[in-house]
Design a protein around this motif. Structure first.
Motif, PDB file in Angstrom:
ATOM      1  N   HIS A 105       0.794  -1.192  -0.007  1.00 36.82           N
ATOM      2  CA  HIS A 105       0.099   0.203  -0.030  1.00 36.82           C
ATOM      3  C   HIS A 105       0.966   1.239  -0.132  1.00 36.82           C
ATOM      4  O   HIS A 105       1.729   1.562   0.744  1.00 36.82           O
ATOM      5  N   GLU A 106       0.544   2.250  -0.835  1.00 32.36           N
ATOM      6  CA  GLU A 106       1.147   3.692  -0.749  1.00 32.36           C
ATOM      7  C   GLU A 106       0.340   4.462   0.316  1.00 32.36           C
ATOM      8  O   GLU A 106      -1.033   4.551   0.107  1.00 32.36           O
ATOM      9  N   ALA A 107       1.068   4.930   1.277  1.00 32.31           N
ATOM     10  CA  ALA A 107       0.528   5.476   2.334  1.00 32.31           C
ATOM     11  C   ALA A 107       1.326   6.525   2.941  1.00 32.31           C
ATOM     12  O   ALA A 107       2.513   6.308   2.804  1.00 32.31           O
ATOM     13  N   PRO A 108       0.822   7.421   3.599  1.00 36.92           N
ATOM     14  CA  PRO A 108       1.563   8.708   4.326  1.00 36.92           C
ATOM     15  C   PRO A 108       2.233   8.215   5.631  1.00 36.92           C
ATOM     16  O   PRO A 108       2.873   8.751   6.233  1.00 36.92           O
ATOM     17  N   SER A 109       1.681   7.126   6.263  1.00 35.94           N
ATOM     18  CA  SER A 109       1.934   6.612   7.510  1.00 35.94           C
ATOM     19  C   SER A 109       1.835   5.198   7.600  1.00 35.94           C
ATOM     20  O   SER A 109       1.043   4.619   6.882  1.00 35.94           O
ATOM     21  N   LEU A 110       2.523   4.598   8.505  1.00 36.42           N
ATOM     22  CA  LEU A 110       2.238   3.228   8.920  1.00 36.42           C
ATOM     23  C   LEU A 110       0.976   2.883   9.369  1.00 36.42           C
ATOM     24  O   LEU A 110       0.144   1.998   9.012  1.00 36.42           O
ATOM     25  N   VAL A 111       0.423   3.825  10.107  1.00 40.62           N
ATOM     26  CA  VAL A 111      -1.078   3.592  10.483  1.00 40.62           C
ATOM     27  C   VAL A 111      -2.110   3.415   9.623  1.00 40.62           C
ATOM     28  O   VAL A 111      -2.907   2.550   9.461  1.00 40.62           O
ATOM     29  N   GLU A 112      -2.015   4.105   8.546  1.00 41.16           N
ATOM     30  CA  GLU A 112      -2.730   4.389   7.329  1.00 41.16           C
ATOM     31  C   GLU A 112      -2.482   2.955   6.529  1.00 41.16           C
ATOM     32  O   GLU A 112      -3.703   2.614   5.894  1.00 41.16           O
ATOM     33  N   ALA A 113      -1.121   2.630   6.326  1.00 39.37           N
ATOM     34  CA  ALA A 113      -1.042   1.600   5.395  1.00 39.37           C
ATOM     35  C   ALA A 113      -1.541   0.216   6.066  1.00 39.37           C
ATOM     36  O   ALA A 113      -2.163  -0.512   5.551  1.00 39.37           O
ATOM     37  N   GLU A 114      -1.611   0.213   7.631  1.00 37.43           N
ATOM     38  CA  GLU A 114      -2.186  -0.786   8.396  1.00 37.43           C
ATOM     39  C   GLU A 114      -3.727  -0.905   7.982  1.00 37.43           C
ATOM     40  O   GLU A 114      -4.328  -1.867   8.066  1.00 37.43           O
ATOM     41  N   ARG A 115      -4.545   0.433   8.081  1.00 39.08           N
ATOM     42  CA  ARG A 115      -5.919   0.498   8.101  1.00 39.08           C
ATOM     43  C   ARG A 115      -6.187  -0.069   6.329  1.00 39.08           C
ATOM     44  O   ARG A 115      -7.039  -0.577   6.355  1.00 39.08           O
ATOM     45  N   LEU A 116      -5.613   0.222   5.569  1.00 40.04           N
ATOM     46  CA  LEU A 116      -5.527  -0.041   4.179  1.00 40.04           C
ATOM     47  C   LEU A 116      -5.651  -1.311   4.043  1.00 40.04           C
ATOM     48  O   LEU A 116      -6.561  -2.154   3.272  1.00 40.04           O
ATOM     49  N   ALA A 117      -4.612  -2.271   4.661  1.00 39.96           N
ATOM     50  CA  ALA A 117      -4.548  -3.610   4.449  1.00 39.96           C
ATOM     51  C   ALA A 117      -5.436  -4.257   5.220  1.00 39.96           C
ATOM     52  O   ALA A 117      -6.267  -5.165   4.575  1.00 39.96           O
ATOM     53  N   LEU A 118      -5.945  -3.863   6.297  1.00 37.14           N
ATOM     54  CA  LEU A 118      -7.096  -4.495   7.132  1.00 37.14           C
ATOM     55  C   LEU A 118      -8.316  -4.443   6.178  1.00 37.14           C
ATOM     56  O   LEU A 118      -9.093  -5.554   6.077  1.00 37.14           O
ATOM     57  N   ALA A 119      -8.634  -3.258   5.673  1.00 42.35           N
ATOM     58  CA  ALA A 119      -9.809  -3.240   4.769  1.00 42.35           C
ATOM     59  C   ALA A 119      -9.624  -3.997   3.636  1.00 42.35           C
ATOM     60  O   ALA A 119     -10.879  -4.485   3.283  1.00 42.35           O
ATOM     61  N   GLU A 120      -8.578  -4.074   3.017  1.00 46.43           N
ATOM     62  CA  GLU A 120      -8.569  -4.848   1.783  1.00 46.43           C
ATOM     63  C   GLU A 120      -8.721  -6.423   2.037  1.00 46.43           C
ATOM     64  O   GLU A 120      -9.402  -7.041   1.297  1.00 46.43           O
TER      65      GLU A 120
END
Length: 153
Positions: A105-120
């Motif tokens: 995931h392309e993200a501005p932060s680790l927290v956002e990358a984790e959120r995107l991965a969990l949603a996917e």
């Protein structure tokens, strides 16, 4: 022994991943401050791309749509957009069962990358985000060459 390192912003890993933030500017009318400005330019047909390519911009001939007049243009610096880094995230069911979902995931932060991965993962598995857990995160996009969940059973 488990080691956990947390990085809150992509800016910290930007030099490693080559995602430094470029300077951003806008062109604005010197009279009214609006950004509805145009410049005259010369274009040349590029046979390879099959598109018109700008070959010269005549910076002495700006026009402002807000003023409906020929004007001069000022360059104003804009706030930088957050750097995006690529994170590879490993997700599994929170109860430890099942396989591991790996996604980048392309993200501005680790927290956002984790959120995107969990949603996917929840969408891919038709599951609830609350029933999933992040196992780990790697800074960067990796190519997974081999994975064998059966050997851990």
């Amino acid at each position: 022994m488990t080691t956990t390192t947390t990085t809150d912003t992509a800016t910290a890993v930007a030099p490693i991943l080559g995602t430094e933030v470029a300077r951003r500017v806008e062109q604005a009318c010197a009279r009214c401050g609006g950004t509805d400005v145009t410049m005259e330019a010369a274009v040349r047909w590029d046979i390879n791309s099959q598109e018109w390519q700008v070959s010269a911009v005549y910076d002495k001939s700006a026009y402002c749509g807000g003023c409906s007049a020929d004007v001069s243009v000022d360059e104003r610096e804009l706030a930088p957009t957050p750097a995006l880094a690529t994170y590879t995230v490993f997700v599994r069911q929170a109860n430890g069962q099942g396989t591991t979902h790996v996604s980048a995931h392309e993200a501005p932060s680790l927290v956002e990358a984790e959120r995107l991965a969990l949603a996917e993962t929840a969408a891919d598995w038709n599951d609830d985000v609350d029933s999933l857990a992040v196992l780990g995160v790697i800074a960067g996009d990796v190519e997974l060459l081999s994975w064998d969940d059966d050997s851990w059973s």
